[in-house]
Design an enzyme around this catalytic site. Structure first.
Site, PDB file in Angstrom:
ATOM      1  N   ASN A 102       0.941  -0.727   0.007  1.00  0.00           N
ATOM      2  CA  ASN A 102       0.315   0.162   0.009  1.00  0.00           C
ATOM      3  C   ASN A 102       1.312   0.918  -0.145  1.00  0.00           C
ATOM      4  O   ASN A 102       0.929   2.357  -0.372  1.00  0.00           O
ATOM      5  CB  ASN A 102      -0.756  -0.191   1.180  1.00  0.00           C
ATOM      6  CG  ASN A 102      -0.058   0.205   2.551  1.00  0.00           C
ATOM      7  OD1 ASN A 102       0.762  -0.749   2.480  1.00  0.00           O
ATOM      8  ND2 ASN A 102      -0.442   0.566   3.582  1.00  0.00           N
ATOM      9  N   GLU A 107       2.949  -5.894  12.547  1.00  0.00           N
ATOM     10  CA  GLU A 107       1.834  -4.661  12.212  1.00  0.00           C
ATOM     11  C   GLU A 107       1.270  -5.065  10.949  1.00  0.00           C
ATOM     12  O   GLU A 107       1.411  -5.116   9.843  1.00  0.00           O
ATOM     13  CB  GLU A 107       3.391  -3.618  11.830  1.00  0.00           C
ATOM     14  CG  GLU A 107       4.069  -2.193  12.452  1.00  0.00           C
ATOM     15  CD  GLU A 107       3.202  -2.157  14.040  1.00  0.00           C
ATOM     16  OE1 GLU A 107       2.375  -1.721  13.654  1.00  0.00           O
ATOM     17  OE2 GLU A 107       4.411  -2.165  14.044  1.00  0.00           O
ATOM     18  N   CYS A 167      -3.696   0.897   5.990  1.00  0.00           N
ATOM     19  CA  CYS A 167      -3.422   0.976   7.505  1.00  0.00           C
ATOM     20  C   CYS A 167      -4.777   2.094   8.301  1.00  0.00           C
ATOM     21  O   CYS A 167      -5.138   1.189   9.718  1.00  0.00           O
ATOM     22  CB  CYS A 167      -2.741  -0.174   8.004  1.00  0.00           C
ATOM     23  SG  CYS A 167      -1.250   0.997   8.259  1.00  0.00           S
ATOM     24  N   GLU A 222       6.433  -0.666  16.743  1.00  0.00           N
ATOM     25  CA  GLU A 222       7.783   0.742  15.813  1.00  0.00           C
ATOM     26  C   GLU A 222       8.212   1.786  16.219  1.00  0.00           C
ATOM     27  O   GLU A 222       7.432   2.726  16.933  1.00  0.00           O
ATOM     28  CB  GLU A 222       7.791   0.685  14.328  1.00  0.00           C
ATOM     29  CG  GLU A 222       7.376  -0.959  13.573  1.00  0.00           C
ATOM     30  CD  GLU A 222       7.254  -1.186  12.160  1.00  0.00           C
ATOM     31  OE1 GLU A 222       7.069  -0.385  11.171  1.00  0.00           O
ATOM     32  OE2 GLU A 222       7.706  -2.224  11.345  1.00  0.00           O
TER      33      GLU A 222
END
Ligand code: NDP
Length: 478
Positions: free
Chosen positions: A149, A247, A281, A459
Site C-alpha cells: 500500500n 504491524e 492501514c 515501531e
C-alpha cells in the site's frame, strides 16, 4: 517492459532459476514488466551474503554507517520524481501522493541514521558493590517483509532501523509493488553500501517471505501486512524463538462529537477515509457521528466525497487513483455487494468506475455505507479500500463500545473541543494510536503499532532500534 531484478550480494541479478512473475500497472490493468520469482535458492544465497557482510557492518562505527545511509536519503531526494512516478504506476496511487511518500522514504533513512548516533546504553550502579552496563548487540541477519500500500515508505521504515543498528537485512517487498524497491537497490549501489548488507529479493509471499520466516539463521522478522499472514508468520517463527514485530490490519474508528470543529472534521475525514483509495492501514473506515450533528455531517460529507476526482493517477487533479490489483478490486466490490445484502444504504459510490482512455484499469468510486449494525461484516472486517460506514451515536459510552467492538486496535481519531472528554476517551479506546482533532500527524520518535489483532510490538524511534538489537547486561563487581 520494465525488468525488475533482485539486489543480491551487492549486484542486480535475475532469480537463480530464471523464473519471473508479471507486474501490472493497475491504472491500465495491463502487464508492464516482470519481477524475479525467487525461491529458497535465492534466499540461501542472500543469507550467506548477509552473514559474510555482518562481521564488518555490525561493528562499523556509527558515523560511517550514518554517512552511507544519509547518502541513500540524499539520493532518494535527488531521484524523487522518478521514484514517485514508478510508485504511482506500480501501485495506482496519485502521483502527487507518491511524491509526498518519497519525502518520507528519505526521512526514514535519515531519521534512523541519525538516531543511531544518539542511541545510548544504560548503566545501573549498585553503590559500593558493582556497575551494570547494558550492551546492545545487532542481531545479525534479519528479514523485513513489507506490503503494497505504501511500498517504499514502509520498506524504508523497516530496513532503516535494522541497518542503523548494525544488522544485515534481507528485504522482501510485495510482489504486487516491486518497482521502487528495485530503483532503491540502484541507489544503494550508488551510495556505496557494502555488498551483502542489504539484499532485496522479489517473489511471492510464500516462496520468499515464507522461506525467510522459517530460515534458522534469520534471527528476526519485521513484518507489515495482513492479520492472517501475520498469524501464520507468528505460528512459524514463535516456536523458533525469533524476535517478531508484527504491524497488521486495522478497522479504525473515526469519532465526531457534536462540539467538534465540523469544518476541520469533515475536511480531514474525506482524506482519512479515501486517501490512497482507502488503502492505508490507518484510514478511518468506521465513522461515528453524534446524532445532534449527524444529518448535517452526512450531507456535507457525501457532497464532498461525491466531488472527489477519480482517474489517471498521473493527472495532478486526481484525488482517487486505481485499486492496486484485480483480486483486490474484486474483493472490495465483493464487500460492497455484501453490504447491500446486509441492508446498507449506499449514500454515494458503491460501484466500479470506467476512466476514459484507461478502460481496463481498476477504479472504484469512494463509497459511503449507512445503516449497518456493529456486527455486520462490513463493520467488523478490514476492507482496505475506498469504503467507509457512517453510524450515528448518542453518548460517549455508546460510541466507546462501538469503537472497541472489532478485533482490531490500530488507530482511532477523535473530533471534539472538550479537553476532558478527549483525554477520557483516548485512554479507553483500544488502539495503539489515537489522533485528537487530526489524522496521520506523525512524529517518527513515537511508538507506532497496534493493540489486539492489529499487531505485536511497536515501531518508531528507539522502539525499532530496541527491536533490532539484543540487550546484554554486564555486571562488574567493584
Ligand atoms: P499481506 O499480508 O498479503 O502481505 C504483506 C507482505 O507479506 C507481502 O510482502 C507479502 O508478499 C508477504 N507475504 C505473504 N504471504 C506470506 C507468507 N506466508 N510468509 C511471509 N510473507 C508473506 O498484506 P498486503 O500486502 O495485502 O497488505 C495489506 C495489509 O497490510 C492490510 O491488512 C493492512 O492493514 C496491513 N498494513 C498494516 C500496516 C501497519 O502498520 N499496521 C501498514 C500497512 C499495511 P506478496 O505480496 O508478494 O504476497
Amino acid at each position: 517492459m520494465l525488468k525488475i531484478q533482485n539486489y543480491l550480494d551487492g549486484a542486480l541479478s535475475d532469480a537463480i532459476d530464471n523464473q519471473i512473475i508479471d507486474n501490472f500497472n493497475p491504472s491500465k490493468g495491463v502487464v508492464y514488466g516482470s519481477i524475479p520469482n525467487s525461491n529458497e535458492k535465492d534466499v540461501e544465497k542472500a543469507v550467506k551474503s548477509a552473514e559474510e557482510a555482518f562481521p564488518e557492518w555490525g561493528v562499523l562505527n556509527n558515523e560511517k554507517r550514518f554517512k552511507i545511509m544519509n547518502r541513500i536519503a540524499e539520493l532518494i531526494d535527488a531521484n524523487r520524481d522518478e521514484l514517485a512516478k514508478a510508485e504511482s504506476m506500480d501501485q495506482g496511487k496519485p502521483l502527487w501522493l507518491a511524491k509526498n511518500e518519497m519525502i518520507r522514504a528519505a526521512q526514514n533513512m535519515r531519521f534512523f541514521a541519525t538516531a543511531a548516533m544518539q542511541y545510548a546504553s544504560d548503566s545501573h550502579i549498585m553503590p559500593g558493590h558493582a556497575i551494570n552496563y547494558t550492551q546492545r548487540h545487532p542481531l545479525g541477519v534479519v528479514a523485513c517483509i513489507s506490503p503494497w500500500n505504501l511500498p517504499l515508505y514502509l520498506f524504508t521504515w523497516k530496513i532503516a532501523p535494522a541497518l542503523a543498528t548494525g544488522n544485515c537485512v534481507i528485504a522482501k517487498p510485495s510482489e504486487i509493488t516491486p518497482a521502487t524497491a528495485f530503483l532503491f537497490s540502484k541507489l544503494c549501489i550508488e551510495a556505496g553500501l557494502p555488498k551483502g548488507v542489504l539484499n532485496i529479493l522479489h517473489g511471492t509471499g510464500p516462496s520468499v517471505g515464507g522461506v525467510l520466516v522459517a530460515h534458522p539463521r534469520v534471527k528476526a522478522i519485521s513484518f507489515t501486512g495482513g492479520t492472517n499472514t501475520g498469524r501464520h508468520i507468528a505460528s512459524v517463527a514463535a516456536p523458533m524463538f525469533k524476535k517478531l514485530s508484527l504491524e497488521l490490519g486495522g478497522k479504525n474508528p473515526n469519532i465526531i462529537f457534536d462540539d467538534a470543529d465540523l469544518d476541520k472534521a469533515i475536511a480531514t475525514t474525506v482524506n482519512s477515509s479515501f486517501m490512497n483509495q482507502g488503502e492505508i492501514c490507518l484510514c478511518g473506515s468506521r465513522i461515528y457521528v453524534h446524532r445532534k450533528v449527524y444529518d448535517q455531517i452526512k450531507q456535507r460529507f457525501v457532497e464532498e466525497v461525491s466531488k472527489l476526482k477519480i482517474g489517471d493517477p498521473l493527472n495532478d487533479q486526481t484525488k482517487v487513483g486505481a485499486i492496486v490489483s484485480k483480486p483486490h478490486f474484486d474483493k472490495i466490490l465483493g464487500y460492497i455487494d455484501l453490504a447491500k445484502q446486509e441492508g446498507a444504504t449506499i449514500l454515494t459510490g458503491g460501484h466500479a468506475v470506467t476512466v476514459n482512455g484507461l478502460e481496463s484499469g481498476w477504479y472504484i468510486a469512494p463509497t459511503i455505507l449507512e445503516g449497518l449494525g456493529k456486527n455486520s461484516v462490513c463493520n467488523l472486517e478490514e476492507i482496505f479500500g475506498p469504503v467507509v460506514t457512517l453510524t450515528p451515536f448518542d453518548s460517549e459510552e455508546e460510541v466507546l463500545e462501538l469503537a472497541n467492538s472489532t478485533e482490531y486496535g490500530l488507530a482511532a481519531t477523535l473530533w471534539t473541543q472538550n479537553l476532558q472528554r478527549a483525554h477520557r476517551m483516548a485512554s479507553k479506546i483500544e488502539s495503539g494510536i489515537v489522533w485528537i482533532n487530526c489524522w496521520l500527524l506523525r512524529d517518527l520518535r513515537t511508538p507506532f503499532g497496534g493493540m489486539k489483532n492489529s499487531g505485536v510490538g511497536r515501531e518508531g524511534g528507539f522502539n525499532a532500534m530496541n527491536f533490532f538489537t539484543e540487550q546484554q547486561n554486564v555486571c562488574v563487581k567493584l
